[in-house]
Design a protein around this motif. Structure first.
Motif, PDB file in Angstrom:
ATOM      1  N   LYS A  35       0.833  -1.223   0.000  1.00  0.00           N
ATOM      2  CA  LYS A  35       0.000   0.000   0.000  1.00  0.00           C
ATOM      3  C   LYS A  35       0.866   1.270   0.000  1.00  0.00           C
ATOM      4  CE  LYS A  35      -0.749   0.307   5.048  1.00  0.00           C
ATOM      5  NZ  LYS A  35       0.212   1.329   5.340  1.00  0.00           N
ATOM      6  N   ASP A  36       2.124   1.178   0.485  1.00  0.00           N
ATOM      7  CA  ASP A  36       2.994   2.362   0.572  1.00  0.00           C
ATOM      8  C   ASP A  36       4.048   2.417  -0.525  1.00  0.00           C
ATOM      9  OD1 ASP A  36       1.666   3.048   2.872  1.00  0.00           O
ATOM     10  OD2 ASP A  36       3.127   2.085   4.190  1.00  0.00           O
ATOM     11  N   ALA A  37       4.080   1.385  -1.398  1.00  0.00           N
ATOM     12  CA  ALA A  37       5.222   1.228  -2.309  1.00  0.00           C
ATOM     13  C   ALA A  37       5.272   2.294  -3.404  1.00  0.00           C
ATOM     14  CB  ALA A  37       5.195  -0.162  -2.943  1.00  0.00           C
ATOM     15  N   GLY A  38       4.174   3.029  -3.596  1.00  0.00           N
ATOM     16  CA  GLY A  38       4.121   4.010  -4.684  1.00  0.00           C
ATOM     17  C   GLY A  38       5.094   5.164  -4.522  1.00  0.00           C
ATOM     18  N   PHE A  39       5.620   5.367  -3.296  1.00  0.00           N
ATOM     19  CA  PHE A  39       6.495   6.523  -3.060  1.00  0.00           C
ATOM     20  C   PHE A  39       7.690   6.541  -4.001  1.00  0.00           C
ATOM     21  CE2 PHE A  39       9.067   3.398  -0.986  1.00  0.00           C
ATOM     22  CZ  PHE A  39      10.359   3.904  -1.030  1.00  0.00           C
ATOM     23  N   ILE A  40       8.155   5.359  -4.378  1.00  0.00           N
ATOM     24  CA  ILE A  40       9.375   5.256  -5.187  1.00  0.00           C
ATOM     25  C   ILE A  40       9.209   5.943  -6.546  1.00  0.00           C
ATOM     26  CG2 ILE A  40       8.858   2.979  -6.221  1.00  0.00           C
ATOM     27  CD1 ILE A  40      12.230   3.507  -4.775  1.00  0.00           C
ATOM     28  N   GLN A  41       7.963   5.999  -7.028  1.00  0.00           N
ATOM     29  CA  GLN A  41       7.693   6.657  -8.311  1.00  0.00           C
ATOM     30  C   GLN A  41       8.126   8.124  -8.282  1.00  0.00           C
ATOM     31  OE1 GLN A  41       6.353   5.296 -11.006  1.00  0.00           O
ATOM     32  NE2 GLN A  41       5.370   3.408 -10.323  1.00  0.00           N
ATOM     33  N   ASP A  42       7.869   8.798  -7.134  1.00  0.00           N
ATOM     34  CA  ASP A  42       8.145  10.241  -7.037  1.00  0.00           C
ATOM     35  C   ASP A  42       9.581  10.545  -6.664  1.00  0.00           C
ATOM     36  OD1 ASP A  42       5.446  10.638  -7.446  1.00  0.00           O
ATOM     37  OD2 ASP A  42       5.011  10.473  -5.299  1.00  0.00           O
ATOM     38  N   VAL A  43      10.223   9.586  -6.022  1.00  0.00           N
ATOM     39  CA  VAL A  43      11.517   9.868  -5.413  1.00  0.00           C
ATOM     40  C   VAL A  43      12.677   9.664  -6.387  1.00  0.00           C
ATOM     41  CG1 VAL A  43      13.100   8.855  -3.725  1.00  0.00           C
ATOM     42  CG2 VAL A  43      10.786   9.491  -3.042  1.00  0.00           C
ATOM     43  N   THR A 195      20.577  23.794  -5.482  1.00  0.00           N
ATOM     44  CA  THR A 195      19.460  23.707  -6.433  1.00  0.00           C
ATOM     45  C   THR A 195      18.966  22.274  -6.455  1.00  0.00           C
ATOM     46  OG1 THR A 195      20.609  25.321  -7.786  1.00  0.00           O
ATOM     47  CG2 THR A 195      18.746  24.214  -8.799  1.00  0.00           C
ATOM     48  N   LEU A 196      17.677  22.084  -6.177  1.00  0.00           N
ATOM     49  CA  LEU A 196      17.151  20.715  -6.063  1.00  0.00           C
ATOM     50  C   LEU A 196      16.144  20.424  -7.160  1.00  0.00           C
ATOM     51  CD1 LEU A 196      16.851  22.254  -3.083  1.00  0.00           C
ATOM     52  CD2 LEU A 196      16.283  19.973  -2.364  1.00  0.00           C
ATOM     53  N   ALA A 197      16.215  19.223  -7.699  1.00  0.00           N
ATOM     54  CA  ALA A 197      15.161  18.750  -8.601  1.00  0.00           C
ATOM     55  C   ALA A 197      13.988  18.258  -7.737  1.00  0.00           C
ATOM     56  CB  ALA A 197      15.692  17.625  -9.471  1.00  0.00           C
ATOM     57  N   PRO A 198      12.771  18.171  -8.312  1.00  0.00           N
ATOM     58  CA  PRO A 198      11.610  17.741  -7.514  1.00  0.00           C
ATOM     59  C   PRO A 198      11.812  16.378  -6.838  1.00  0.00           C
ATOM     60  CG  PRO A 198      10.931  18.482  -9.703  1.00  0.00           C
ATOM     61  CD  PRO A 198      12.422  18.521  -9.692  1.00  0.00           C
ATOM     62  N   GLN A 199      12.535  15.488  -7.519  1.00  0.00           N
ATOM     63  CA  GLN A 199      12.734  14.151  -6.914  1.00  0.00           C
ATOM     64  C   GLN A 199      13.591  14.247  -5.660  1.00  0.00           C
ATOM     65  OE1 GLN A 199      13.485  14.812 -10.120  1.00  0.00           O
ATOM     66  NE2 GLN A 199      12.128  13.557 -11.362  1.00  0.00           N
ATOM     67  N   THR A 200      14.577  15.161  -5.672  1.00  0.00           N
ATOM     68  CA  THR A 200      15.431  15.296  -4.476  1.00  0.00           C
ATOM     69  C   THR A 200      14.588  15.797  -3.310  1.00  0.00           C
ATOM     70  OG1 THR A 200      17.162  15.959  -6.022  1.00  0.00           O
ATOM     71  CG2 THR A 200      17.677  16.130  -3.692  1.00  0.00           C
ATOM     72  N   LEU A 201      13.696  16.754  -3.594  1.00  0.00           N
ATOM     73  CA  LEU A 201      12.802  17.246  -2.540  1.00  0.00           C
ATOM     74  C   LEU A 201      11.913  16.117  -2.026  1.00  0.00           C
ATOM     75  CD1 LEU A 201      11.315  20.718  -3.484  1.00  0.00           C
ATOM     76  CD2 LEU A 201      12.437  20.069  -1.347  1.00  0.00           C
ATOM     77  N   ALA A 202      11.399  15.311  -2.959  1.00  0.00           N
ATOM     78  CA  ALA A 202      10.539  14.190  -2.548  1.00  0.00           C
ATOM     79  C   ALA A 202      11.328  13.203  -1.688  1.00  0.00           C
ATOM     80  CB  ALA A 202       9.972  13.490  -3.783  1.00  0.00           C
ATOM     81  N   ASP A 203      12.604  13.015  -2.010  1.00  0.00           N
ATOM     82  CA  ASP A 203      13.461  12.116  -1.231  1.00  0.00           C
ATOM     83  C   ASP A 203      13.671  12.675   0.175  1.00  0.00           C
ATOM     84  OD1 ASP A 203      15.246   9.696  -1.513  1.00  0.00           O
ATOM     85  OD2 ASP A 203      16.750  11.148  -0.873  1.00  0.00           O
ATOM     86  N   VAL A 204      13.919  13.980   0.263  1.00  0.00           N
ATOM     87  CA  VAL A 204      14.140  14.618   1.566  1.00  0.00           C
ATOM     88  C   VAL A 204      12.884  14.510   2.432  1.00  0.00           C
ATOM     89  CG1 VAL A 204      14.627  16.814   2.728  1.00  0.00           C
ATOM     90  CG2 VAL A 204      15.785  16.274   0.607  1.00  0.00           C
ATOM     91  N   LEU A 205      11.720  14.666   1.787  1.00  0.00           N
ATOM     92  CA  LEU A 205      10.457  14.682   2.534  1.00  0.00           C
ATOM     93  C   LEU A 205       9.803  13.302   2.645  1.00  0.00           C
ATOM     94  CD1 LEU A 205       9.278  18.009   0.975  1.00  0.00           C
ATOM     95  CD2 LEU A 205       9.312  17.609   3.426  1.00  0.00           C
ATOM     96  N   MET A 206      10.540  12.279   2.276  1.00  0.00           N
ATOM     97  CA  MET A 206       9.985  10.914   2.310  1.00  0.00           C
ATOM     98  C   MET A 206       9.576  10.564   3.750  1.00  0.00           C
ATOM     99  SD  MET A 206      11.927   7.766   0.520  1.00  0.00           S
ATOM    100  CE  MET A 206      13.303   7.826   1.637  1.00  0.00           C
TER     101      MET A 206
END
Ligand code: COA
Length: 423
Positions: A35-43, A195-206
């Motif tokens: 149920k939580d595995a979708g996070f990897i798509q954004d990160v 300078t961060l790409a959106p994926q880096t931000l998503a990784d930080v906020l995981m």
């Protein structure tokens, strides 16, 4: 760089996200519920995600993934206030059924050549185990202090800091991503991901349930000076009760601040939550204002550990991209067994903060003023570890007296480097 027999290097896109997660889950020993595995798509930055696939049935089921890695695209702040395009290596995992067959070595070769082709002169990483990456030329370019702050830790007062506005909220990429990115872009400390790409931000906020270990969801504290965001921190509190009452713990996962007043205001909040007895945090540069303003630094139980590792991929480009604190004119023999195009003698001529780095093609390598491995150049790159220190440790060989100090003064930074979040 050859790929071990029976395997092939491939690019992977979002359609193979669950396979990538499967490899990293086995490598790092964690399990993410479906149920939580979708996070990897954004990160993951999918256009920069690579894998090693089984190509021969003697190695396993053909087409399955045996190893993966990704590299975040970002700008790293370097001495002189400049920014260098960087490949931030991350999510490196080799399935335990395929380890010690040279798959990491093959992926590192792949990572280096793809990064160079994109014009990224350095690669950086946080090391899960410190011995893994030195053999590939990564040098420890920054150290960080970790602290345990008691409730209501006493700091030397900074008049005016109490006027800064603090907000505490649940962390959200939509609400807080722009604030974090804005503060990061204005931080001047070398090592900062500016300078961060959106994926880096998503990784930080995981914020995965499996990482919480009984604590609350990911929270954020932001500090504003009027409308201007000046500090941020991601944290989680965990409620605990001892024999004498509340004994909760705060864990600060990542934070950044612009200046001393923002730092004092931020930590005044993070170290004084009700029901919490201690706040655990890292990512402090050894010269961070908070450490200098502690009234009792012993009580903070400070420990020092490695922070950012830097790999110089292109000697001339990387050295010319940063600023310098003093003039110098030295020749350096660089050893680089993994990227032989970097090996040889380079003249580093610095004037008015700018370096011109040229190959001394005809020179006898033994005539160079200094000799060092590319790992040491990476260690000195952000100005934290100095060439003089490395020479004293006999990691740099000084052949012409005085040249180590000359290059050291040029490469040194007044501000110690640190990367304020892991990736
Ligand atoms: C660490 C890991 C990536 C190594 O992958 P691998 O395919 O087994 O590594 P390789 O076979 O390519 O080994 C390359 C070299 O690194 C060395 N090495 C590999 N893992 C090492 C470790 N954990 N500590 C020290 N050296 C290590 C190997 O001995 C080999 O040395 P050599 O060049 O002298 O022959 C893999 O074991 C793994 O996924 N571990 C768990 C997750 C992890 O730690 N990832 C790194 C995240 S930063």
């Amino acid at each position: 760089m050859t790929t071990p027999q029976g395997y092939r290097l491939v690019s992977v896109d979002q359609t193979r996200a669950s396979e990538v997660l499967h490899v990293d889950a086995f490598a790092f020993a964690f399990t993410v519920p479906d149920k939580d595995a979708g996070f990897i798509q954004d990160v993951l930055p999918w256009e920069r995600t690579r894998a090693v696939e089984v190509a021969d049935p003697v190695r396993g089921t053909e087409g399955t993934l045996a190893a993966v890695h990704a590299s975040f695209k970002f700008g790293t702040r370097v001495p002189g206030g400049r920014e260098v395009p960087t490949a931030g290596l991350s999510w490196v995992g080799v399935h335990p059924g395929h380890r010690r067959r040279g798959l990491l070595r093959a992926m590192i070769g792949d990572h280096f050549s793809r990064s160079l082709a994109r014009g990224e002169a350095i690669s950086t990483l946080f090391a899960a185990e410190t011995q893994i990456y030195q053999r590939f030329g990564y040098g420890m370019a920054a150290t960080e202090a970790r602290v345990q702050l008691g409730r209501g830790v006493e700091l030397r007062p900074l008049p005016g800091s109490e006027n800064l506005i603090v907000e505490v909220d649940s962390a959200s990429i939509e609400r807080h991503g722009p604030t974090i990115a804005s503060i990061q872009s204005r931080m001047t400390r070398p090592g900062t991901v500016s300078t961060l790409a959106p994926q880096t931000l998503a990784d930080v906020l995981m914020d995965l349930e499996i990482d919480r270990d009984g604590s609350e969801e990911l929270r954020i504290a932001t500090v504003r000076d009027g409308d201007d965001p000046v500090a941020w921190a991601l944290f989680q509190r965990k409620q605990e009760w001892g024999d004498t009452g509340p004994d909760g713990k705060v864990r600060v996962r990542a934070w950044g601040a612009l200046g001393a007043a923002a730092t004092v205001r931020l930590w005044g909040v993070l170290a004084d939550f009700d029901l919490m007895s201690a706040t655990h945090a890292g990512r402090f540069a050894p010269d961070d204002p908070l450490l200098l303003r502690l009234k009792d630094m012993r009580a903070a139980k400070i420990t020092l550990t490695d922070n950012l590792w830097v790999r110089i991929l292109d000697v001339a480009e990387a050295l010319e991209a940063r600023g310098y604190a003093a003039d110098c004119d030295v020749t350096v023999q660089v050893d680089d067994s993994f990227l032989p195009q970097n090996a040889g003698v380079w003249r580093v001529l610095v004037a008015a903060g700018e370096a011109k780095v040229t190959r001394e093609g005809a020179a006898d390598p033994a005539s160079a003023d200094l000799r060092l491995d590319v790992q040491e150049l990476g260690a000195a790159y952000l100005g934290g570890t100095t060439i003089t220190e490395l020479t004293r440790a006999q990691l740099v060989d000084e052949r012409t007296p005085g040249t180590a100090a000359e290059l050291s003064r040029a490469m040194a930074s007044d501000v110690k480097p640190v990367a304020n979040f892991g990736f």
